[in-house]
Design a protein around this motif. Sequence first.
Motif, mmCIF file in Angstrom:
data_model
loop_
_atom_site.group_PDB
_atom_site.id
_atom_site.type_symbol
_atom_site.label_atom_id
_atom_site.label_comp_id
_atom_site.label_asym_id
_atom_site.label_seq_id
_atom_site.Cartn_x
_atom_site.Cartn_y
_atom_site.Cartn_z
ATOM 1 N N LEU A 188 -29.026 6.511 -8.469
ATOM 2 C CA LEU A 188 -28.473 5.487 -7.568
ATOM 3 C C LEU A 188 -28.700 5.866 -6.106
ATOM 4 C CD1 LEU A 188 -25.191 4.634 -9.496
ATOM 5 C CD2 LEU A 188 -27.340 3.345 -9.479
ATOM 6 N N ALA A 189 -28.565 7.161 -5.776
ATOM 7 C CA ALA A 189 -28.828 7.606 -4.401
ATOM 8 C C ALA A 189 -30.273 7.292 -4.039
ATOM 9 C CB ALA A 189 -28.551 9.101 -4.269
ATOM 10 N N LYS A 190 -31.200 7.522 -4.998
ATOM 11 C CA LYS A 190 -32.612 7.246 -4.737
ATOM 12 C C LYS A 190 -32.856 5.744 -4.574
ATOM 13 C CE LYS A 190 -35.908 9.574 -7.054
ATOM 14 N NZ LYS A 190 -36.526 10.110 -8.294
ATOM 15 N N PHE A 191 -32.319 4.958 -5.500
ATOM 16 C CA PHE A 191 -32.547 3.505 -5.447
ATOM 17 C C PHE A 191 -32.012 2.915 -4.135
ATOM 18 C CE2 PHE A 191 -33.117 1.975 -10.117
ATOM 19 C CZ PHE A 191 -34.138 2.886 -10.269
ATOM 20 N N ILE A 192 -30.797 3.292 -3.779
ATOM 21 C CA ILE A 192 -30.172 2.710 -2.582
ATOM 22 C C ILE A 192 -30.990 3.051 -1.337
ATOM 23 C CG2 ILE A 192 -28.140 2.787 -1.060
ATOM 24 C CD1 ILE A 192 -26.440 3.195 -3.635
ATOM 25 N N THR A 193 -31.380 4.315 -1.203
ATOM 26 C CA THR A 193 -32.111 4.674 0.026
ATOM 27 C C THR A 193 -33.517 4.077 0.000
ATOM 28 O OG1 THR A 193 -32.522 6.823 -0.959
ATOM 29 C CG2 THR A 193 -30.810 6.727 0.685
ATOM 30 N N ASN A 194 -34.161 4.031 -1.169
ATOM 31 C CA ASN A 194 -35.458 3.335 -1.255
ATOM 32 C C ASN A 194 -35.319 1.911 -0.752
ATOM 33 O OD1 ASN A 194 -36.520 4.736 -4.473
ATOM 34 N ND2 ASN A 194 -36.996 5.391 -2.407
ATOM 35 N N MET A 195 -34.339 1.204 -1.301
ATOM 36 C CA MET A 195 -34.220 -0.229 -1.012
ATOM 37 C C MET A 195 -33.837 -0.475 0.455
ATOM 38 S SD MET A 195 -32.545 -1.081 -4.704
ATOM 39 C CE MET A 195 -32.364 -2.834 -4.780
ATOM 40 N N LEU A 196 -32.971 0.382 0.999
ATOM 41 C CA LEU A 196 -32.605 0.215 2.413
ATOM 42 C C LEU A 196 -33.814 0.480 3.322
ATOM 43 C CD1 LEU A 196 -29.064 1.892 2.585
ATOM 44 C CD2 LEU A 196 -29.573 -0.555 2.760
ATOM 45 N N ASN A 197 -34.749 1.328 2.836
ATOM 46 C CA ASN A 197 -35.960 1.619 3.616
ATOM 47 C C ASN A 197 -37.071 0.624 3.338
ATOM 48 O OD1 ASN A 197 -35.302 3.945 5.089
ATOM 49 N ND2 ASN A 197 -35.499 5.227 3.262
ATOM 50 N N GLY A 198 -36.783 -0.384 2.510
ATOM 51 C CA GLY A 198 -37.816 -1.366 2.165
ATOM 52 C C GLY A 198 -38.861 -0.816 1.200
ATOM 53 N N GLU A 199 -38.527 0.312 0.528
ATOM 54 C CA GLU A 199 -39.481 0.880 -0.447
ATOM 55 C C GLU A 199 -39.128 0.417 -1.850
ATOM 56 O OE1 GLU A 199 -39.498 4.942 2.238
ATOM 57 O OE2 GLU A 199 -38.623 4.957 0.207
ATOM 58 N N GLN A 200 -40.105 0.554 -2.760
ATOM 59 C CA GLN A 200 -39.884 0.070 -4.122
ATOM 60 C C GLN A 200 -39.375 1.207 -5.016
ATOM 61 O OE1 GLN A 200 -43.491 -1.374 -5.943
ATOM 62 N NE2 GLN A 200 -42.392 -2.953 -7.080
ATOM 63 N N PRO A 201 -38.186 1.052 -5.627
ATOM 64 C CA PRO A 201 -37.720 2.103 -6.541
ATOM 65 C C PRO A 201 -38.479 2.068 -7.875
ATOM 66 C CG PRO A 201 -36.046 0.383 -6.283
ATOM 67 C CD PRO A 201 -37.254 -0.058 -5.514
ATOM 68 N N THR A 202 -38.438 3.197 -8.580
ATOM 69 C CA THR A 202 -39.120 3.291 -9.880
ATOM 70 C C THR A 202 -38.101 3.548 -10.980
ATOM 71 O OG1 THR A 202 -41.018 4.309 -8.802
ATOM 72 C CG2 THR A 202 -40.902 4.543 -11.193
ATOM 73 N N ILE A 203 -38.175 2.754 -12.036
ATOM 74 C CA ILE A 203 -37.381 3.028 -13.237
ATOM 75 C C ILE A 203 -38.271 3.801 -14.201
ATOM 76 C CG2 ILE A 203 -36.430 1.936 -15.313
ATOM 77 C CD1 ILE A 203 -35.213 -0.223 -13.569
ATOM 78 N N PHE A 204 -37.767 4.944 -14.682
ATOM 79 C CA PHE A 204 -38.517 5.714 -15.682
ATOM 80 C C PHE A 204 -38.192 5.144 -17.059
ATOM 81 C CE2 PHE A 204 -37.642 9.342 -12.497
ATOM 82 C CZ PHE A 204 -38.771 9.021 -11.748
ATOM 83 N N GLY A 205 -39.200 4.562 -17.714
ATOM 84 C CA GLY A 205 -38.952 3.895 -19.002
ATOM 85 C C GLY A 205 -38.778 2.404 -18.772
ATOM 86 N N ASP A 206 -38.121 1.724 -19.728
ATOM 87 C CA ASP A 206 -38.026 0.255 -19.627
ATOM 88 C C ASP A 206 -36.731 -0.219 -18.953
ATOM 89 O OD1 ASP A 206 -36.083 0.701 -21.516
ATOM 90 O OD2 ASP A 206 -37.083 -0.380 -23.143
ATOM 91 N N GLY A 207 -35.885 0.739 -18.531
ATOM 92 C CA GLY A 207 -34.670 0.347 -17.803
ATOM 93 C C GLY A 207 -33.524 -0.070 -18.704
ATOM 94 N N THR A 208 -33.713 0.062 -20.027
ATOM 95 C CA THR A 208 -32.590 -0.293 -20.917
ATOM 96 C C THR A 208 -31.680 0.916 -21.166
ATOM 97 O OG1 THR A 208 -33.908 0.155 -22.872
ATOM 98 C CG2 THR A 208 -33.851 -2.145 -22.115
#
Length: 318
Positions: A188-208
């Motif tokens: 979540l720390a990675k996703f939030i900072t990626n998104m606030l920086n306008g970068e694309q987060p990566t899900i490892f696997g299918d996200g389920t």
Amino acid sequence: MAVYLITGIAGFIGSSLARAVLAQGDQVRGIDNFSTGKRENLAEILPRIDFREADLLNLDALQGACRGVDYIFHEAAIPSVPKSVLDPLGSNRANVDGTVNLLVAARDAKVRRIVYAASSSAYGDTPTLPKHEGMVPNPISPYAVAKLTGEYYMTSFYRCYGLETVSLRYFNIFGPRQDPTSPYSGVLAKFITNMLNGEQPTIFGDGTQSRDFTYIDNAVDANLLAMKAPASQVAGQIFNVATGKRADLNQAFQLLKKIIGYPGEVKYGPTRSGDVKHSLADLSRVENHLGYIPKVDFEEGLRRTVEWYRGQFKAAEA
Ligand code: UD1
């Protein structure tokens, strides 16, 4: 005024506990080797605490740090599943040898109680959900084995030496001050900072894959309760610390997209080795023995966390 020692005090959870202990008017001593912790996490509280830069592998330093201490929160660790897969010896040294050193020092200094940051990764891929403390552990990664070993040592020191110990199995704690910058950072720390920086987060696997994501304030509450509960209710025991609800990574991304107003989409990469598929806690035991009830739900926790990272970004720009 009681004296608390917090190991890993410069880390995300240790530094949050330090603020809570100061707020209740007690004295804080802290150690950290800055392997993952950061001095910035202590910023405004540094003048109010007795901070000592020390490694858990240094028994002399631990003996000094435990002198005159009433209570210990043991948060210091190398807290990463993938890092332990790459470096099982390093994980074992920090998470197992370091824990045993601390227990020996705490026992010799006649510390009254130690509350340990255990991990829900101990459950591994047992198919039963929710996970309850009576289940046989089934750890997958070296990290999970090391954290579980720490629990066994906690219980052993209670049984053999009467040192009161409590192990709290954290389920994916997130919130302000969690480090987003390492490849091993929490999702979540990675996703939030990626998104606030306008970068694309990566899900490892299918996200389920799903997690019982737990906001930091809930974990702090559980720790304070574990330290105060009567020994007959908690000593030598293990408890889940979570919310009792889970979200998968696709859902977490969608919620963050809404909260942040992020216009992009997520990308998908290969599944991570050592990963657990689903994680969800049964809270009946921790409710009964500690009176713990999670106060902040996932969405509210995400809002507060996004707010905090936004504030950090603004401060950095100014
Ligand atoms: C986390 C904790 C660990 C704790 C355990 C149990 C962290 C860094 N680790 O492990 O200390 O003991 O919970 O509570 O907080 N993922 C992505 N994209 C990314 C990063 C991760 O899809 O950029 C995925 C992972 O593959 C995994 C999930 O998100 O499926 C959660 O990963 P992570 O945040 O690293 O936590 P856990 O491995 O569950």
